[in-house]
Design an enzyme around this catalytic site. Structure first.
Site, PDB file in Angstrom:
ATOM      1  N   HIS A 173      19.897  17.474  -8.610  1.00 56.04           N
ATOM      2  CA  HIS A 173      18.486  17.267  -8.286  1.00 56.04           C
ATOM      3  C   HIS A 173      17.704  16.901  -9.539  1.00 56.04           C
ATOM      4  CE1 HIS A 173      20.057  19.799  -5.056  1.00 56.04           C
ATOM      5  NE2 HIS A 173      19.048  19.396  -4.307  1.00 56.04           N
TER       6      HIS A 173
ATOM      7  N   LYS B 294      25.912  14.457  -3.287  1.00 49.31           N
ATOM      8  CA  LYS B 294      24.492  14.619  -2.973  1.00 49.31           C
ATOM      9  C   LYS B 294      23.679  14.444  -4.250  1.00 49.31           C
ATOM     10  CE  LYS B 294      20.955  17.819  -1.309  1.00 49.31           C
ATOM     11  NZ  LYS B 294      20.651  19.218  -0.886  1.00 49.31           N
TER      12      LYS B 294
ATOM     13  N   ASP C 249      -7.458  -6.766  13.714  1.00 53.53           N
ATOM     14  CA  ASP C 249      -8.604  -5.859  13.784  1.00 53.53           C
ATOM     15  C   ASP C 249      -9.808  -6.533  14.430  1.00 53.53           C
ATOM     16  OD1 ASP C 249      -7.455  -3.641  12.575  1.00 53.53           O
ATOM     17  OD2 ASP C 249      -8.112  -4.188  10.560  1.00 53.53           O
TER      18      ASP C 249
ATOM     19  N   LYS D 224      -6.144  -4.102   2.672  1.00 53.28           N
ATOM     20  CA  LYS D 224      -6.323  -5.243   3.577  1.00 53.28           C
ATOM     21  C   LYS D 224      -6.765  -6.509   2.852  1.00 53.28           C
ATOM     22  CE  LYS D 224      -7.261  -2.519   7.714  1.00 53.28           C
ATOM     23  NZ  LYS D 224      -8.182  -2.275   8.843  1.00 53.28           N
TER      24      LYS D 224
END
Length: 515
Positions: A128, A155, A337, A299
Site C-alpha cells: 500500500h 495486490k 442543457d 462546461k
C-alpha cells in the site's frame, strides 16, 4: 462464485470489534451478494486466534481472505510481529481460502511455510502506498518483486492525487499475467474500483454500508451491484461518465446505468472527479472511453477541448456532452442543457401542455438568469432564441456584462437582483449551485423579490424542491424543478451516447425513486 462472467470477485471487507459481530457481518455480506469477505482481524478488540479463528472460519457462508494488518501498513494491529504472523499461519490451518501478507513480511513468511499446498490456501501479497501513485515503471518493478517472493495473488494499492493517476494503474493491471488486485485510494481513485473488471482485476471491494469502509474511496456493495452492475462489466464494455468537481452528488450514474441495462447496451457510467479537463481527456483518450457528461466547473472549458462542436453548443458557449466519434476517435461537443431547460420552462408556462402553437410562451417576456457559467449561458441563449429579453445577474458583474452584451441583453449585480421588478410576468432561472444539498437553507434571491415572477426555475435538483422554489410557490409563481431539466438533457445525452432511443419512462421513474 464470481460477479457475472468477468472473473472479478466482489469482496466485502468486514471491520468489527468482536468476532461474533464479524460473523454476523459475514452473513449480511452473503445476503448482499458478496462473493468473498475479507476478515480484518486487526479491528477485533482483544483478538484471540485460538478462539476467534474457528468461530470465523467454521461453516462460513463465503470464501474468506484473512487480513491482520499492522499499523505500519495502514492497519490497526499493534504488537509482536511474530504473534501476528503466527495468527495468519493458524488461519491457514483452520481453512482460510486466502491470507493477506504485506510485502515487507512476505518473503520470510512464505519461505518458512511447510504446508502451504496441503492447506489449499492462496497467499495474497500486498503493498500500500498512502501518499501517491508511482510511475508505471516503479509499479511494474513492485509487481515483479511481489511475484518473485511467491505470491499467488498480487495486490497493490496506491493513492490518487488526481484522477489521471488511475490510468497508470489500469495500464499495469491490464498487462498482469497473475491474478492481481490493483486499486487506487481517495475520491479521485473511485473509478479504479468501478472499472476493475474491465481491466482484469481479481476482485474489487465494496463495504456493507456507508461508514463501514476499510479504505478511502470505497463504494458500497449495494452500489457496485445495483447501480453499476459490475457483473456486466467486461473488457469490451464502453465507459461513459460525468466529469465535474464536485461530482459525488450526481444522480447521473443511477439513471444512465439503469438505461444501459434496460436496452442491453454494454456500457458503464461512472463519476469522474476532474481538476484539469484537458489533461483528463488527453490521458483517457482511447475508444473505450466513449462519452462524457460535463458539469460544473468544466462546461466552458469543454468547448475548447473538443475537436468539433455542434452549432448550438458553439452558440451557447458551453458543452455539457462529449461523444467520441467511432470513425476517427475525435471528440464532438454538444449542449443538451439548453433545450432541456427551455422546453421545461415553456411547458411550465403553458401549464404542462407541450403541444401548442409554434410561438414560444417566452416570446416578449423578461427572462432573468442568475449565473453566467455554462448552464447560465445555455438558459440565456435558449431564452433569447425564443424571443425573450434576457437579463444576467452574477456574483461577478463583469462576467454578467460579457454574457449580456454577447446576447444583446442587460447585466445586473446580485444586489440589484433583489430590487429588480420592472414588469409582471417575468421568468427567473437560477443556474448556480446556491441551495444545493447540503446547503439547503440558502437561496439566491430574497422572497420579497419573487412577487413579479410568473415562473421560477431552479437548476438545482438536490433537493428536488429548493428553498427558492418553495418561496416562489408561496409568492404565487409557477415553479419548475431542475429535475425536469436534468431528465430532459439526460435523455438527449443517452441518445447521443448510444445512437439509439432512450428509455424515457424508465429514466423518469428512476430519477423520481432516487429523490
Amino acid at each position: 462464485m464470481v460477479v457475472g462472467e468477468n472473473g472479478c470477485h466482489l469482496c466485502a471487507p468486514l471491520v468489527a470489534k468482536s468476532a461474533e459481530e464479524m460473523r454476523e457481518q459475514m452473513h449480511l455480506a452473503h445476503l448482499q451478494g458478496a462473493d468473498i469477505v475479507e476478515l480484518r482481524l486487526d479491528h477485533i478488540a482483544h483478538f484471540n486466534p485460538l478462539v476467534d479463528l474457528p468461530l470465523l472460519l467454521k461453516d462460513r457462508p463465503l470464501p474468506a481472505i484473512v487480513t491482520y494488518r499492522p499499523t505500519w501498513e495502514g492497519g490497526e494491529y499493534v504488537g509482536d510481529e511474530a504473534a501476528r504472523l503466527d495468527a495468519l499461519r493458524l488461519a491457514m490451518n483452520f481453512g482460510a481460502d486466502f491470507i493477506d501478507v504485506e510485502l515487507k513480511a512476505a518473503p520470510e513468511f512464505i519461505a518458512n511455510l511447510q504446508d502451504k499446498k496441503s492447506t489449499g490456501c492462496k497467499i495474497l501479497v500486498s503493498n500500500h502506498n498512502f501518499e501517491m501513485t508511482p510511475s508505471a515503471e516503479s509499479i511494474g518493478s513492485l509487481v515483479a518483486k511481489i511475484v518473485s517472493c511467491g505470491a499467488d495473488i498480487v495486490k497493490f494499492v496506491t493513492t490518487a492525487q488526481k484522477i489521471t493517476d488511475v490510468a497508470t494503474v489500469f495500464q499495469i493491471l491490464a498487462r498482469c499475467q497473475v491474478p492481481t488486485i490493483a486499486l487506487v485510494m481517495g475520491q479521485s481513485g473511485l473509478i479504479s474500483r468501478l472499472l476493475s473488471p474491465k481491466y482484469g482485476g481479481f476482485l474489487t471491494f465494496g463495504s456493507l454500508a456507508s461508514g463501514k469502509e476499510s479504505a478511502s474511496g470505497q463504494p458500497t456493495l449495494s452500489d457496485l451491484r445495483n447501480i453499476y452492475s459490475l457483473g456486466r462489466v467486461n473488457r469490451q464494455t464502453k465507459v461513459f461518465g460525468i466529469i465535474g468537481k464536485p461530482v459525488g452528488h450526481s444522480k447521473s450514474p443511477i439513471i444512465h446505468n439503469a438505461a444501459f441495462r434496460e436496452i442491453g447496451y454494454d456500457g458503464i457510467y461512472v463519476p469522474f472527479l476532474v481538476d484539469n479537463l484537458r489533461e483528463f481527456l488527453n490521458v483517457y483518450n482511447t475508444s473505450d472511453f466513449s462519452g462524457f457528461s460535463v458539469t460544473i466547473p468544466h462546461k466552458e472549458a469543454a468547448l475548447e477541448c473538443c475537436d468539433e462542436v455542434d452549432p448550438l453548443a458553439k452558440a451557447v458557449g458551453a458543452v455539457n456532452t462529449i461523444v467520441r466519434r467511432k470513425s476517427d476517435g475525435k471528440l464532438i461537443g454538444y449542449n443538451t442543457d439548453c433545450e432541456g431547460a427551455i422546453s421545461a420552462i415553456e411547458d411550465g408556462l403553458r401549464g404542462g401542455e407541450s403541444n401548442t402553437t409554434d410561438k414560444s410562451p417566452l416570446s416578449g417576456r423578461y427572462f432573468v438568469v442568475i449565473g453566467a457559467g455554462g448552464a447560465g449561458k445555455a438558459l440565456a441563449y435558449g431564452a433569447k432564441s425564443r424571443g425573450a429579453k434576457v437579463f444576467i445577474a452574477n456574483r461577478s458583474y463583469e462576467r454578467a456584462k460579457v454574457l449580456a452584451d454577447a446576447l444583446g441583453g442587460e447585466a445586473l449585480s446580485l444586489e440589484q437582483l433583489n430590487t429588480f421588478q420592472p414588469v409582471d410576468g417575468m421568468v427567473l432561472a437560477n443556474t448556480t449551485s446556491v441551495g444545493m444539498s447540503p446547503n439547503i437553507a440558502e437561496t439566491p434571491i430574497a422572497k420579497d423579490a419573487l412577487r413579479k415572477y410568473s415562473l421560477v426555475f431552479d437548476a438545482v435538483y438536490t433537493p428536488r424542491i429548493t428553498r427558492l422554489l418553495t418561496e416562489a410557490e408561496e409568492s404565487g409563481a409557477e415553479v419548475v424543478s431542475g429535475l425536469e431539466m436534468f431528465i430532459r438533457q439526460a435523455i438527449k445525452q443517452f441518445s447521443l451516447f448510444t445512437g439509439g432511443s432512450a428509455p424515457e419512462k424508465l429514466m423518469r421513474d428512476m430519477m423520481a425513486n432516487t429523490l
